[in-house]
Design an enzyme around this catalytic site. Structure first.
Site, PDB file in Angstrom:
ATOM      1  N   ASN A 158       0.758  -1.344  -0.264  1.00 18.49           N
ATOM      2  CA  ASN A 158      -0.209  -0.123   0.219  1.00 18.49           C
ATOM      3  C   ASN A 158       0.927   1.362   0.266  1.00 18.49           C
ATOM      4  O   ASN A 158       0.571   2.338  -0.981  1.00 18.49           O
ATOM      5  CB  ASN A 158      -0.861   0.183   1.218  1.00 18.49           C
ATOM      6  CG  ASN A 158      -2.605  -0.487   0.634  1.00 18.49           C
ATOM      7  OD1 ASN A 158      -3.000  -0.643  -0.078  1.00 18.49           O
ATOM      8  ND2 ASN A 158      -2.540  -0.861   2.011  1.00 18.49           N
ATOM      9  N   PHE A 416      -2.139  -7.974   4.516  1.00 21.92           N
ATOM     10  CA  PHE A 416      -0.186  -7.942   4.476  1.00 21.92           C
ATOM     11  C   PHE A 416      -0.149  -6.727   3.750  1.00 21.92           C
ATOM     12  O   PHE A 416       0.559  -6.096   3.010  1.00 21.92           O
ATOM     13  CB  PHE A 416       0.165  -8.906   4.284  1.00 21.92           C
ATOM     14  CG  PHE A 416       0.143  -9.942   4.468  1.00 21.92           C
ATOM     15  CD1 PHE A 416      -0.486 -10.406   5.702  1.00 21.92           C
ATOM     16  CD2 PHE A 416      -0.675 -11.635   3.346  1.00 21.92           C
ATOM     17  CE1 PHE A 416      -0.569 -11.448   6.061  1.00 21.92           C
ATOM     18  CE2 PHE A 416      -0.627 -12.781   3.872  1.00 21.92           C
ATOM     19  CZ  PHE A 416      -1.461 -12.567   5.121  1.00 21.92           C
ATOM     20  N   CYS A 417      -0.897  -5.547   3.343  1.00 17.19           N
ATOM     21  CA  CYS A 417      -0.685  -4.143   3.400  1.00 17.19           C
ATOM     22  C   CYS A 417      -0.706  -4.689   1.398  1.00 17.19           C
ATOM     23  O   CYS A 417      -0.270  -2.927   1.047  1.00 17.19           O
ATOM     24  CB  CYS A 417       0.096  -3.119   3.760  1.00 17.19           C
ATOM     25  SG  CYS A 417       0.021  -3.184   5.257  1.00 17.19           S
ATOM     26  N   ASN A 418      -1.546  -5.542   0.885  1.00 15.72           N
ATOM     27  CA  ASN A 418      -0.970  -5.975  -0.140  1.00 15.72           C
ATOM     28  C   ASN A 418      -2.277  -6.658  -1.084  1.00 15.72           C
ATOM     29  O   ASN A 418      -3.004  -6.975  -1.430  1.00 15.72           O
ATOM     30  CB  ASN A 418       0.452  -7.042  -0.726  1.00 15.72           C
ATOM     31  CG  ASN A 418       0.397  -7.158  -2.430  1.00 15.72           C
ATOM     32  OD1 ASN A 418      -0.484  -6.811  -3.456  1.00 15.72           O
ATOM     33  ND2 ASN A 418       1.546  -7.066  -2.468  1.00 15.72           N
TER      34      ASN A 418
END
Ligand code: PLP
Length: 511
Positions: A158, A416-418
């Site tokens: 992100n 996982f911020c993805n």
């Protein structure tokens, strides 16, 4: 089995391990036979017993290296010794305590450049808070304009996705290059088409991760040169790559590289770096100035003159007492050797993947779905997965994380911020995500799954186990054994999500 890997102390402290020592011995024999090069990484067992002994002392199976690596005890001792060796003040003044600190900062700067084989004539190095800090500097300073472009890959953290907000505000065109499931590698044909769309006379930025923090995929680094030849500046997010791989900037020449040092060697936190090719640095336009970034500023004239070089990007006071610990950490990695770390991670990841993929319930249905490559070919030690019950229902990964925690196993769960890699992994479409957004603040895993019941029973989120420099066979074996414990398990299902592992599709509800 090497006794070095299962110290007697752990066996005494963890009865469950003691009981299954024979099983682990057999598993190790199988592993060592199939991964003979693991024996060449034995130096890391010695380090585990000395520098990382707290793992075994506290009976912890650490599998969150993509979240952050662990520090060696000597790093802390050496840093403390350094801090006690003088009096250090806020750098960049001429007084003796300040000058002493500046010398350490500048020495660390040279060490980082040299570690990445980046000539000081070609690159500058900006100290940041973390990789995100470096990425934001690029986003806010890049000369995006209406005729220019920003190209991202679905597989991005992100902190890279966020750059699109700067591009959008300045009217640049934004595109995403898709991934191909289930291996979650880039769709090269589509990517090349998107790269071909740049007008080389404009400023265009292509950003991708050298290694995925979601799937472990190592994306092809030759993309740097090929994108540059088509008129793009390239931002390489190396945060998940450099902890277990060498990065040679002389060979690759990306325009921007972001890293976080705690991901490489655990300590210090709060320090990252942005490496910038000098030719790209000339093009950056800082949107503001701050303490430390100007040579001259006037209130009455409302004007300022930016400092030259990296100082123009280092806002305010650096984390100056911690930065010298970066040099210590780099020396630590160099003393071990990146090849040894990489090889150990490859062997352990390969065995873990094989075991997980082979697991079957009593009825023959697969227990585990891996998001990303099934082999160690062009992938690192980040393994993202979900567990399913014998009928193919998703087991609640949040509960699994809790249960793992009770066994001293540190995993990470979520996306996982993805989000892009997660969407590609689950086959979620733009319409699915827009529908989820209508849930507003009520959006959570359960409401999302309920919504997806009417949209093909897709899910979101997973478990991530990641391997790093202090990992050993016992860690991976304990994780595999933990997962095996869910054979024929039905109690931890959530929602009505079913998955057909052969077609890699979610296929049916409940029955
Ligand atoms: C690939 C990648 N990029 C960027 C980041 C952001 O790093 P930080 O949180 O240290 O800024 C991470 C963190 O996990 C990452 O894995």
């Amino acid at each position: 089995m090497s006794k070095m890997e299962i110290p007697d102390k752990i066996i005494a402290m963890a009865p469950s391990i003691a009981q299954s020592e024979a099983q682990m011995e057999a598993a190790y024999a199988d592993f060592a036979g199939r991964y003979p090069t693991y024996a060449e990484t034995v130096a890391l067992d010695r380090l585990r017993a000395t520098e990382y002994s707290r793992l075994d002392e506290f009976d912890q199976v650490y599998l969150d290296y993509t979240g952050g690596s662990l520090f060696a005890e000597s790093q802390i001792e050496e840093h403390l010794k350094l801090l006690r060796s003088g009096v250090f003040g806020n750098p960049h003044s001429n007084n003796p305590t300040s000058a002493a600190m500046t010398r350490h900062l500048e020495s660390t700067r040279r060490s980082v450049l040299s570690y990445f084989n980046a000539g000081a004539d070609e690159y500058i190095l900006v100290f940041t808070l973390n990789a995100s800090g470096g990425l934001k500097l690029v986003g806010e300073s890049f000369p995006f304009a209406p005729e220019g472009r920003l190209l991202l890959t679905y597989d991005n953290h992100n902190s890279v996705n966020g750059i699109r907000e700067f591009a959008r505000a300045k009217g640049a065109k934004i595109d995403y290059a898709p991934l191909v499931a289930p291996a979650l590698r880039l769709d090269r044909e589509r990517l090349e088409t998107l790269l071909d769309q740049a007008d080389p006379a404009r400023e265009n930025l292509f950003a991708f991760p050298a290694q995925s923090n979601f799937s472990g995929v190592k994306h092809p680094l030759e993309l740097v040169a090929s994108a540059q030849s088509k008129g793009w500046r390239v931002l390489l997010d190396a945060a998940a790559f450099v902890p277990t791989n060498r990065l040679d900037l002389k060979a690759l020449q990306p325009d921007f590289v972001a890293v976080s040092f705690y991901k490489m060697f655990g300590y210090p936190t709060g320090v990252g770096a942005l490496l910038i090719r000098r030719s790209a640095f000339q093009k950056l336009e800082r949107p503001w100035f701050a303490g430390g970034t100007v040579n001259f500023a006037s209130v009455q004239a409302q004007a300022h003159v930016l400092a030259p070089g990296e100082a123009s990007l280092e806002d305010g006071t650096l984390n100056y007492l911690s930065i010298p610990a970066v040099e210590i950490g780099l020396r630590h990695l160099q003393a071990i050797g990146m090849d040894i770390i990489g090889e150990r991670v490859r062997c352990l990841t390969g065995w873990m993947l094989e075991k997980l993929l082979a697991m079957r319930h009593g009825n023959g249905h697969p227990m585990v779905r891996i998001y990303g490559p099934a082999t160690t070919d062009a992938r690192g030690g980040t393994v993202t997965l979900n567990l399913y019950d014998p009928q193919g229902h998703l087991l609640d990964y949040r509960r699994l994380e809790e249960l793992a925690g009770q066994e001293g196993i540190s995993l990470r769960t979520g996306c996982f911020c993805n989000p892009g890699a997660g969407e590609a992994a689950e086959g979620l479409t733009e319409e699915d995500m827009l529908a989820a957004l209508t849930l507003g603040t009520d959006v959570n895993l359960f409401s999302f799954l309920r919504l997806m019941q009417g949209r093909g029973h897709k899910s979101a989120g997973a478990i991530r186990a990641s391997i790093g420099l202090a990992s050993n066979f016992a860690d991976v074996w304990r994780f595999v054994r933990f997962v095996e414990g869910f054979r024929d398990q039905t109690r931890l299902t959530i929602g009505d999500v079913s998955f057909d592992i052969d077609s890699c599709r979610v296929i049916r509800d409940g029955s």
